[in-house]
Design an enzyme around this catalytic site. Structure first.
Site, mmCIF file in Angstrom:
data_model
loop_
_atom_site.group_PDB
_atom_site.id
_atom_site.type_symbol
_atom_site.label_atom_id
_atom_site.label_comp_id
_atom_site.label_asym_id
_atom_site.label_seq_id
_atom_site.Cartn_x
_atom_site.Cartn_y
_atom_site.Cartn_z
ATOM 1 N N LYS A 21 81.897 87.180 46.308
ATOM 2 C CA LYS A 21 80.171 86.629 46.699
ATOM 3 C C LYS A 21 80.523 87.322 48.610
ATOM 4 O O LYS A 21 79.926 88.381 48.183
ATOM 5 C CB LYS A 21 80.611 85.179 47.471
ATOM 6 C CG LYS A 21 80.608 84.070 46.232
ATOM 7 C CD LYS A 21 79.842 82.800 46.939
ATOM 8 C CE LYS A 21 79.400 82.206 45.259
ATOM 9 N NZ LYS A 21 80.889 80.883 45.167
ATOM 10 N N ASP B 210 92.084 80.388 47.153
ATOM 11 C CA ASP B 210 90.650 80.619 46.426
ATOM 12 C C ASP B 210 89.038 81.645 47.911
ATOM 13 O O ASP B 210 88.844 80.413 48.316
ATOM 14 C CB ASP B 210 89.698 80.932 45.858
ATOM 15 C CG ASP B 210 88.775 80.669 44.796
ATOM 16 O OD1 ASP B 210 87.709 81.139 45.802
ATOM 17 O OD2 ASP B 210 87.917 80.059 43.946
ATOM 18 N N PHE C 286 86.495 74.464 42.465
ATOM 19 C CA PHE C 286 85.861 75.337 42.226
ATOM 20 C C PHE C 286 86.564 76.264 42.350
ATOM 21 O O PHE C 286 86.496 76.970 43.731
ATOM 22 C CB PHE C 286 84.053 75.274 42.939
ATOM 23 C CG PHE C 286 83.500 76.375 41.282
ATOM 24 C CD1 PHE C 286 82.727 75.680 40.445
ATOM 25 C CD2 PHE C 286 83.258 77.175 42.020
ATOM 26 C CE1 PHE C 286 82.625 76.054 39.447
ATOM 27 C CE2 PHE C 286 82.516 77.859 41.447
ATOM 28 C CZ PHE C 286 81.874 77.771 40.115
HETATM 29 C C1 LIG Z 1 81.552 81.269 43.632
HETATM 30 C C2 LIG Z 1 82.623 80.217 43.528
HETATM 31 C C3 LIG Z 1 83.028 81.695 42.621
HETATM 32 C C4 LIG Z 1 83.014 82.120 41.646
HETATM 33 O O1 LIG Z 1 82.152 82.795 42.289
HETATM 34 P P1 LIG Z 1 81.739 83.544 40.492
HETATM 35 O O2 LIG Z 1 81.410 85.432 41.765
HETATM 36 O O3 LIG Z 1 80.691 83.224 40.214
HETATM 37 O O4 LIG Z 1 82.641 84.326 39.320
HETATM 38 C C5 LIG Z 1 85.071 81.048 42.806
HETATM 39 N N1 LIG Z 1 85.461 80.348 43.736
HETATM 40 C C6 LIG Z 1 84.945 80.130 44.917
HETATM 41 C C7 LIG Z 1 85.264 79.074 45.814
HETATM 42 C C8 LIG Z 1 83.301 80.109 44.748
HETATM 43 O O5 LIG Z 1 82.335 79.761 45.748
#
Ligand SMILES: *Cc1c(COP(=O)(O)O)cnc(C)c1O
Length: 404
Positions: free
Chosen positions: A253, A224, A139
């Site tokens: 986050k 990521d 994701f």
């Molecule tokens: C939450 C998340 C995103 C997206 O972040 P947003 O602030 O919602 O755009 C991307 N990668 C990972 C691994 C995430 O947990």
């Protein structure tokens, strides 16, 4: 005009239906506790989806935000500002990175990372080297590029045509990556622990092999760390525990502790490809966001906070195992620090959301990661009493769902 009644029912009238929030409206939070409009109290194991790493309304974050609110709110990137420079310095001093790009969310940080990976390959190897490899269930956010790199087709369906040149291979399967990678690959993108995809940690040997394959093919490794970063695993960033260093890392986050901010971290080798005018963001590096993030990062990057994550993880796992001994509801509990996933036994696959609603009725906020995993991403400084009390609530919620 009188004030409208703002309640959960109003959501369905005035909000686009892409969310279906729980049937209550939280109004106040302190530490790992939240209260709703009716005064009901909740223990928070959700942490705003791995965002509120210092709990709600941490006094030092509140003070930093209030002080900055009296100084300077916004300039745009026509000018730089002290909070952004301070935060960039702190990030480069404490990680592999030499250069930082600021934005406002995780998806934007990934968008910048993927664009940089393509541009770096374009500048150094030519336009043919543009393919991105990422992993199934991965994701990376909800923009069109990030849902395309993400490995969950349901987030892409109906939004095509999607950007091309992206291949998804099974996670933790080095042979599959070996077969897919080539001199056309510009980047391999991975989460050190797949969060949204079900809390699935990367095998350390796999991560090392990914790094080697990237190097052998002149491809960049992009981590990521939007969910795993800023203390979640007990390291400042999860790559430090894996012993594998990426070329580009994305953070968001927990970085802002609840104030929206995203950052892309890169080395001096690759950063120059985002040269003057190639990319940008109006709000990126906003003084309010950078002030809060600078404070959050310095509080989290301490022995006190990082050093307690493993013990809190152990308490969560112990309590989950106790619940499981009684109810036989989890097939597996997986975790990295305070990113915790409990996979439901097969009979309950597709029904994880029922546990979320039952937990809320018991006064507990939890999350799911897909249809078969209950996920918890609490504050890194959640008191042990709150963990135990929350687990009692979880046990009651599970008993209730099983009895229904
Ligand atoms: C939450 C998340 C995103 C997206 O972040 P947003 O602030 O919602 O755009 C991307 N990668 C990972 C691994 C995430 O947990």
């Amino acid at each position: 005009m009188s004030q409208p009644t703002v309640d959960r029912a109003l959501f369905d009238q005035v909000m686009v239906p892409n969310y279906n929030p729980q049937q209550m409206v939280p109004v106040r939070g302190r530490g790992s506790r939240v209260w709703d409009q009716a005064g009901n109290e909740y223990i928070d194991f959700a942490g705003g989806i791995a965002v509120n790493a210092l709990g709600h309304c941490h006094p030092e974050l509140v003070a930093a935000l209030k002080d900055q609110a009296d100084e300077l709110w916004h300039l745009s990137n026509t000018f730089t500002n002290e909070p952004a420079l301070r935060l960039a310095k702190q990030l480069t001093d404490n990680t592999f990175a030499d250069k930082i790009f600021f934005c406002n969310s995780g998806a934007e940080a990934n968008e910048a990372a993927f664009k940089l990976a393509r541009k770096f390959a374009y500048d150094n190897f030519g336009p043919e080297k543009n393919e991105i490899i990422s992993f199934k269930q991965g994701f990376h956010g909800r923009t069109l590029f990030t849902v395309s790199v993400g490995g969950q087709p349901k987030y892409r369906e109906g939004f095509e045509p999607a950007p091309g040149g992206i291949t998804h291979v099974p996670f933790n399967d080095i042979e599959a990556l070996k077969a897919a990678i080539s001199d056309k690959t510009c980047a391999v993108v991975m989460e050190p622990i797949q969060g949204e995809g079900g809390v699935i940690p990367a095998d350390p040997d796999f991560a090392k092999a990914v790094r080697e394959l990237c190097d052998a093919n002149n491809a960049l490794l992009v981590f990521d760390e939007i969910q795993t970063g800023v203390g979640r695993t007990g390291e400042l960033y999860a790559y430090m525990g894996l012993g594998v260093t990426p070329d580009i890392l994305t953070s968001a986050k927990a970085l802002g502790g609840g104030f929206p901010i995203g950052a892309m971290l890169a080395t001096d080798r690759v950063a120059p490809s985002l040269g003057f005018g190639t990319h940008g963001s109006t709000y990126g590096g906003n003084p309010l966001a950078c002030t809060v993030a600078d404070k959050a990062l310095s509080l989290i990057n301490s022995k006190e906070v990082l050093g307690a994550v493993a013990e809190k993880n152990a308490l969560f796992i112990e309590e989950l195992n106790k619940i499981n001994a009684k109810h036989n509801i989890f097939s597996e509990v997986r975790s990295g620090g305070l990113l915790i996933g409990a996979e439901l036994v097969e009979a309950w696959h597709g029904k994880a959301a029922q546990f979320l609603a039952a937990a809320r009725e018991e006064g507990l906020m939890i999350l799911v990661a897909g249809p078969k995993v209950i996920r918890m991403t609490p504050s890194l400084i959640i008191p042990d009493e709150d963990i135990r009390e929350g687990m009692e609530k979880l046990e009651r919620a599970i008993a209730r769902v099983l009895a229904a």
